[in-house]
Design an enzyme around this catalytic site. Sequence first.
Site, PDB file in Angstrom:
ATOM      1  N   GLY A 124     102.157  84.739  22.517  1.00 47.24           N
ATOM      2  CA  GLY A 124     100.920  84.477  22.010  1.00 47.24           C
ATOM      3  C   GLY A 124     100.243  85.095  23.676  1.00 47.24           C
ATOM      4  O   GLY A 124      99.156  85.626  23.546  1.00 47.24           O
TER       5      GLY A 124
ATOM      6  N   ARG B 157      96.882  73.480  24.775  1.00 42.55           N
ATOM      7  CA  ARG B 157      97.253  74.735  25.201  1.00 42.55           C
ATOM      8  C   ARG B 157      96.530  76.103  23.723  1.00 42.55           C
ATOM      9  O   ARG B 157      96.120  74.993  22.994  1.00 42.55           O
ATOM     10  CB  ARG B 157      98.245  75.090  25.188  1.00 42.55           C
ATOM     11  N   VAL B 158      95.497  76.661  24.277  1.00 38.54           N
ATOM     12  CA  VAL B 158      95.444  77.774  23.256  1.00 38.54           C
ATOM     13  C   VAL B 158      96.016  79.289  23.118  1.00 38.54           C
ATOM     14  O   VAL B 158      96.173  79.831  24.307  1.00 38.54           O
ATOM     15  CB  VAL B 158      93.441  78.352  23.482  1.00 38.54           C
ATOM     16  N   GLY B 159      96.417  79.730  22.171  1.00 39.45           N
ATOM     17  CA  GLY B 159      97.090  81.443  21.691  1.00 39.45           C
ATOM     18  C   GLY B 159      95.892  82.071  21.414  1.00 39.45           C
ATOM     19  O   GLY B 159      94.634  82.049  22.249  1.00 39.45           O
ATOM     20  N   ASP B 160      96.781  83.153  21.103  1.00 33.57           N
ATOM     21  CA  ASP B 160      95.602  84.028  20.978  1.00 33.57           C
ATOM     22  C   ASP B 160      95.127  84.184  19.765  1.00 33.57           C
ATOM     23  O   ASP B 160      93.954  84.918  19.413  1.00 33.57           O
ATOM     24  CB  ASP B 160      96.868  84.817  21.493  1.00 33.57           C
TER      25      ASP B 160
ATOM     26  N   THR C  48     102.854  81.698  12.525  1.00 32.32           N
ATOM     27  CA  THR C  48     101.921  81.856  12.619  1.00 32.32           C
ATOM     28  C   THR C  48     101.245  82.983  11.122  1.00 32.32           C
ATOM     29  O   THR C  48     102.343  84.267  10.617  1.00 32.32           O
ATOM     30  CB  THR C  48     100.965  83.373  13.640  1.00 32.32           C
TER      31      THR C  48
ATOM     32  N   THR D 231     101.348  87.679  14.838  1.00 33.14           N
ATOM     33  CA  THR D 231     101.502  86.636  15.408  1.00 33.14           C
ATOM     34  C   THR D 231     102.475  86.964  16.591  1.00 33.14           C
ATOM     35  O   THR D 231     103.219  88.089  16.888  1.00 33.14           O
ATOM     36  CB  THR D 231     102.814  86.161  13.932  1.00 33.14           C
ATOM     37  N   GLY D 232     103.591  85.684  16.993  1.00 31.41           N
ATOM     38  CA  GLY D 232     104.417  86.271  18.257  1.00 31.41           C
ATOM     39  C   GLY D 232     104.234  85.769  19.218  1.00 31.41           C
ATOM     40  O   GLY D 232     102.898  84.767  19.496  1.00 31.41           O
TER      41      GLY D 232
HETATM   42  N1  ASP Z   1     101.165  83.556  18.460  1.00 27.07           N
HETATM   43  C1  ASP Z   1     101.056  82.358  17.727  1.00 27.07           C
HETATM   44  C2  ASP Z   1     100.706  82.117  19.709  1.00 27.07           C
HETATM   45  O1  ASP Z   1     100.769  81.887  20.412  1.00 27.07           O
HETATM   46  C3  ASP Z   1     102.222  81.584  18.167  1.00 27.07           C
HETATM   47  C4  ASP Z   1     103.146  82.439  16.627  1.00 27.07           C
HETATM   48  O2  ASP Z   1     102.252  83.571  16.371  1.00 27.07           O
HETATM   49  O3  ASP Z   1     103.426  81.185  15.744  1.00 27.07           O
HETATM   50  O4  ASP Z   1      99.730  80.930  19.018  1.00 27.07           O
END
Ligand code: ASP
Length: 259
Positions: free
Chosen positions: A183, A157-160, A129, A180-181
């Site tokens: 989610g 799917r929806v992330g953070d 991200t 980032t990480g």
């Molecule tokens: N945080 C992002 C998600 O979970 C993934 C990422 O950081 O690359 O959608």
Amino acid sequence: MGRAVLEGGGSALDAVCACVTVLEDDPVFNAGRGAALTAVGSAELDASVITGDGRAGAVAVSRYAKNPVLLARKIMEETEHVLLISPDIELVRSLGAESAEPDYFVTNARQLQLANVRAKLAPESRHGTVGAVAVDVRGFVAAATSTGGMVNQSAGRVGDTPLIGSGSYARDGFVAVSCTGDGEAFMQGVVAHEIYARVRFAGARLSDAVVETIVSELDKRQATGGVIAVGADRRVVIAHNSPEMFAAYEEGGELVTLT
Ligand code: ASP
């Protein structure tokens, strides 16, 4: 890019959007063109912007905005809503955001990555991200974050990243945060807001707030990721418990690395 905006007296919001737009346009990063692909091979993009005065805009499962971060900004500025999910191309255009066809976002490198992940020849990547945080000359803060999510994630799917308080947060006088990480852990730990709360209500130093939040909300869940943050004092904190995280900052940075 962001530096030029700030040096020209531009707003923190303009600066973070300028930075994230460049990263979205670069196929190397997991955002905009070249983003990670879902299990069915589609690019479903998430992005958010938030300003320190408490305004926010976000988009989830974006397929048609060339720059999801700019669509998130349009949602903040042109609608009464904070979060739109899967807006169609007419809505993207009517909000004044540049549109693109879904194929624009899909690169050969990402298709190969997805094939390898599905064949179990490569690990499911959960990182990449992009984000930016800034303080402008008037002391106002902003954060912007953009992603394609996780490689091989379920369609829908929806992330953070588009969830204000999870993947990003900003409040004037305190902090701007972009994450980032993994989610799901950032959502369960409401990580960006947790960092702000530790600074505001517990009086923590920003670096301590970031480190303690990573330990208590990510390590606890065996999750990895990272955070970029800037305080009202303009000090930058970059921290991650993932093996690596790329970040750049202007003067005054304080680097905190957890591995
Ligand atoms: N945080 C992002 C998600 O979970 C993934 C990422 O950081 O690359 O959608």
